[in-house]
Design an enzyme around this catalytic site. Structure first.
Site, PDB file in Angstrom:
ATOM      1  CB  VAL A  17      33.210  44.573  31.241  1.00  0.00           C
ATOM      2  CG1 VAL A  17      34.313  45.650  31.215  1.00  0.00           C
ATOM      3  CG2 VAL A  17      31.706  44.881  31.324  1.00  0.00           C
ATOM      4  CB  ALA A  68      38.253  40.638  31.415  1.00  0.00           C
ATOM      5  CE  LYS A  69      35.288  38.156  38.258  1.00  0.00           C
ATOM      6  NZ  LYS A  69      36.812  37.665  38.910  1.00  0.00           N
ATOM      7  N   GLY A  70      33.150  38.517  33.536  1.00  0.00           N
ATOM      8  CA  GLY A  70      32.373  37.967  33.080  1.00  0.00           C
ATOM      9  C   GLY A  70      31.124  37.914  34.543  1.00  0.00           C
TER      10      GLY A  70
END
Length: 387
Positions: A17, A68-70
Site C-alpha cells: 500500500v 507506504a508499507k508492505g
C-alpha cells in the site's frame, strides 16, 4: 494505491500500500507474519505518512517522503519463507525501483531483506530515493558505514529505534516528575525494537522486570539482567532459557500485560491490547514500540482509567528517521552523534505532542494527528500534492 500479490509457488499472499508520495517517493518497511492482511498494511502505510510528516524540518537535509508499507502473509520461520520473500520482491521490483523505499519490519531483519533484494535483482531496497540525493555515492557510503557500526555487540541500525522509544518513555517520566531510578517496565517482544528499548531504559536506571517472547514471559521483581538476555536471544528475539538466573521466573505469554509496572512497552505484534485484556493493565503509561498494538476501543477504555498511550506514529518513528538522517547527511556514521540526534529530536517531538494533548484536553494520539494535519499541507505546498 494498494496491490495484492499471490505467490505462484505456495499460494501465499503479499500486499503493498502506497498511502502518499512526496517528491515521487514513499517510505515504509516490509513485514512478514502469518495472518498479515491488506487492511493491516493500509493502516501501517497511513502511519508511515504520519511518521514522515512528524519529522519534517524545513532546515534539515532530510526532507520527509510519503508513506507506504508492505506485508507478506507467511510465518518468517516457515522453511518456504525466504523463497516467498524473494518472489515478492521480484513482483514488486518496479515499485521498489521507482516509488517505494523499504526495509526490515516485524519478522524480517535488514540483512535478510538486503540478501533477498539482491537475489531479486534490485540494487537496494531503498534505491527509489537515490535520485533525490545530492551525492549518491557519498550518501550510500555513509549509510553502509553506519550499518557496520557495532555498539556493545548490537548494530547501530538495530539500536536506533529503541533509542527513540526509550527517549519517549524518559520524556513522559520527566514531564510527570517521576524519578527514573526504580521505575518498573514490562516489554513485550525482545527482537530489534524491544531488545534495544530494554537496553536503553536499563542503562537509564529503570528496572526491566518482565520480558515476553514467543516462549512466555520472563520476570524478576528486582529487575532482569537485560544484557545477558540480549546475548542469549536468537534472530527472532527468542531468549535461550539456559541463560536465565536461578531466581528468574517464567510465566505465561500474556503475563507481561498485567505485570506490576509503571510502563508497558508492547514491541511485538499489532493488536496486542484489546477491549477485553486492557482491564488487567495497571501501568500508568503504554508506550507503543510496535505498530498498532493497542486497538482503538481499548485505548478509549484505558484513557477513561487514566492510563496514557503514547502512540506508535511518534514513539517508534526514530527507526525510519535515522535511516534518512544518515543517508541525507544530517548525521554521520557515529553512534554518539546518532543517539544524541535521536534523543533531541524525539524529546522535542514527544514534548510537543504531550503539551498539545494537555492543552486540548485530548489523547496523545489525537494530538499527534493534529500535528500531522498541520504539516501535511505545508509539505504538499512545497513539493506538490501528487509528486
Amino acid at each position: 494505491m494498494s496491490l495484492t500479490w499471490t505467490d505462484h509457488v505456495t499460494g501465499r499472499r503479499g500486499h503493498l500500500v502506497i498511502d502518499r508520495l512526496v517528491r515521487g517517493v514513499s517510505s515504509g518497511g516490509l513485514r512478514m507474519r502469518e495472518g498479515c492482511t491488506l487492511d493491516e498494511v493500509a493502516g501501517l502505510a497511513r502511519g508511515m505518512t504520519m511518521k514522515e510528516a512528524l519529522h519534517y524540518n524545513p532546515e534539515g537535509r532530510y526532507i520527509p517522503l510519503g508513506g507506504a508499507k508492505g506485508g507478506i502473509d507467511c510465518d518468517p520461520r516457515d522453511p518456504e519463507a525466504y523463497g516467498v520473500l524473494v518472489r515478492y520482491l521480484r513482483a514488486m521490483r518496479p515499485h521498489i525501483e521507482h516509488f517505494w523505499t523499504t526495509g526490515e519490519d516485524l519478522g524480517l531483519t535488514q540483512d535478510l531483506v538486503d540478501r533477498a533484494a539482491a537475489e531479486a535483482g534490485l540494487v537496494s531496497s531503498i534505491q527509489a530515493v537515490y535520485p533525490l540525493l545530492d551525492d549518491e555515492a557519498a550518501a550510500r557510503r555513509r549509510l553502509a558505514d553506519a550499518f557496520a557500526v557495532d555498539v556493545d555487540g548490537i548494530g547501530l541500525d538495530e539500536l536506533a529505534g529503541g533509542c527513540g522509544v526509550a527517549e519517549s518513555v524518559l520524556t513522559a517520566l520527566d514531564r510527570a516528575g517521576v524519578p527514573r531510578a526504580g521505575t518498573r517496565v514490562s516489554v513485550q517482544g525482545f527482537g530489534t525494537m524491544g531488545g534495544a528499548t530494554a537496553r536503553f531504559l536499563a542503562r537509564a536506571g529503570l528496572k526491566i522486570v518482565a520480558v515476553a517472547d514467543v516462549k512466555g514471559t520472563i520476570v524478576h521483581p528486582d529487575g532482569l539482567d537485560v544484557e545477558a538476555l540480549l546475548a542469549a536471544r536468537d534472530a527472532h528475539g527468542t531468549v535461550d532459557r539456559a541463560a536465565l538466573r536461578a531466581d528468574d521466573a517464567e510465566l505465561p505469554g500474556d503475563a507481561w500485560l498485567s505485570a506490576d509496572v509503571d510502563v508497558l512497552v508492547p514491541a511485538a505484534v499489532s493488536y496486542a491490547v484489546d477491549a477485553g485484556n486492557q482491564a488487567g493493565i495497571t501501568a500508568r503509561w503504554i508506550v507503543e514500540a510496535a505498530n498498532m498494538p493497542v486497538l482503538p476501543e481499548a485505548e478509549e477504555l484505558l484513557a477513561a482509567r487514566g492510563i496514557t498511550v503514547l502512540p506508535d506514529v511518534v514513539v517508534n518513528s526514530a527507526t525510519n528517521a535515522w535511516w534518512w538522517w544518515t543517508l541525507f547527511g544530517d548525521i554521520g556514521a557515529d553512534p554518539d552523534e546518532a543517539f544524541a540526534h535521536i534523543r533531541s529530536s524525539m524529546r522535542a517531538l514527544v514534548e510537543q505532542v504531550l503539551a498539545r494533548a494537555e492543552r486540548d484536553g485530548t489523547t496523545p494520539r489525537a494530538a499527534a494527528h493534529g500535528v500531522v494535519a498541520d504539516r501535511l499541507p505545508v509539505i504538499a505546498e512545497r513539493f506538490g500534492w501528487y509528486a
